[in-house]
Motif scaffolding. Structure first.
Motif, short mmCIF file in Angstrom:
data_model
loop_
_atom_site.label_atom_id
_atom_site.label_comp_id
_atom_site.label_asym_id
_atom_site.label_seq_id
_atom_site.Cartn_x
_atom_site.Cartn_y
_atom_site.Cartn_z
N ARG A 24 0.88 -1.17 0.00
CA ARG A 24 0.00 0.00 0.00
C ARG A 24 0.91 1.22 0.00
O ARG A 24 1.88 1.28 0.77
CB ARG A 24 -0.85 -0.03 1.27
N GLU A 25 0.64 2.17 -0.88
CA GLU A 25 1.46 3.38 -0.94
C GLU A 25 1.06 4.33 0.18
O GLU A 25 -0.13 4.58 0.38
CB GLU A 25 1.33 4.06 -2.30
N SER A 27 2.62 7.94 2.65
CA SER A 27 3.59 9.03 2.73
C SER A 27 3.63 9.56 4.16
O SER A 27 2.65 9.43 4.91
CB SER A 27 3.24 10.15 1.74
N TRP A 45 8.04 -1.11 5.91
CA TRP A 45 7.98 -0.24 4.75
C TRP A 45 9.22 -0.44 3.88
O TRP A 45 10.28 -0.78 4.39
CB TRP A 45 7.93 1.23 5.17
N ARG A 48 10.39 4.57 -0.91
CA ARG A 48 10.44 4.89 -2.34
C ARG A 48 11.21 6.17 -2.58
O ARG A 48 11.97 6.28 -3.53
CB ARG A 48 9.02 5.03 -2.89
N ARG A 97 7.92 8.90 0.80
CA ARG A 97 6.92 8.04 0.15
C ARG A 97 7.43 6.62 0.29
O ARG A 97 8.64 6.36 0.16
CB ARG A 97 6.76 8.42 -1.32
N TYR A 99 6.27 2.09 0.30
CA TYR A 99 5.33 0.98 0.23
C TYR A 99 5.20 0.43 1.64
O TYR A 99 6.21 0.15 2.30
CB TYR A 99 5.85 -0.14 -0.68
#
Length: 150
Positions: A24-25, A27, A45, A48, A97, A99
Motif C-alpha cells: 500500500r502506498e 507518505s 515499509w 520509495r 513516500r 510501500y
C-alpha cells in the motif's frame, strides 16, 4: 564491508510481484515520528523516496541517530521476530513516500509460499548484517575520535 541489500530488488521477480500485491502506498511528512521503541511492530515499509532516520533514546531528552535510510531501503524488521516490538524509533527526515506492508498478510503469504518466505528471511538477515556492520564501524569511529580528544 558488505554492500547494502535492497529488499525489493533482491527478491526474484515472481516473488517480488507476489509480495507487491500486499503493498500500500503511504507518505509521511517531514519530522513525522513513524514508530517508537517498544511499540507494536505489525508492519514494515520499503522507502520509495525521502529519508528516514533510525534513532535510539539515550536519555529522556536525547536521541542518537543510528542509521539513515533512503530510497529502496527496508524500514522495520521487528515485525518478523518475537516479541514484535520496535527496537528503535524512526522519523521522517524529509517528506517520505513508501510501500507499506502489514505483517500478518505477509507472514500468511510466506506460509503459503515457503520459497518466498525463505527468500524474505534471508534478505532481511543480509540487511540486518549490513546494518550491524555499519553501526559497529560508526561506534569504532566515535570511540577513536573520543580517545584522540581526551
Amino acid at each position: 564491508m558488505t554492500k547494502a541489500t535492497k529488499l525489493l530488488t533482491a527478491l526474484p521477480p515472481p516473488q517480488r510481484a507476489r509480495l507487491m500485491t500486499l503493498a500500500r502506498e503511504v507518505s509521511f511528512p517531514e519530522d513525522t515520528r513513524i514508530f517508537e521503541p517498544g511499540g507494536t511492530a505489525d508492519r514494515f515499509w520499503v522507502i520509495r523516496s525521502g529519508a528516514v532516520s533510525l534513532d535510539q533514546r539515550v536519555t529522556s531528552l536525547q536521541r542518537v541517530t543510528v542509521a539513515s535510510l533512503g530510497a529502496g531501503d527496508l524500514l522495520g524488521w521487528s515485525w518478523l521476530f518475537p516479541p514484535h516490538l520496535w527496537d528503535f524509533g524512526a522519523e521522517a527526515f524529509s517528506p517520505v513516500r513508501a510501500y507499506e506492508f502489514e505483517a500478518e498478510p505477509v507472514l500468511a503469504l510466506c506460509e503459503e509460499d515457503p520459497q518466498l518466505g525463505m527468500s524474505l528471511v534471508r534478505i532481511v538477515a543480509e540487511i540486518l548484517a549490513h546494518r550491524l556492520e555499519m553501526t559497529r564501524g560508526q561506534l569504532m569511529e566515535q570511540y577513536t575520535m573520543r580517545r584522540r580528544s581526551s
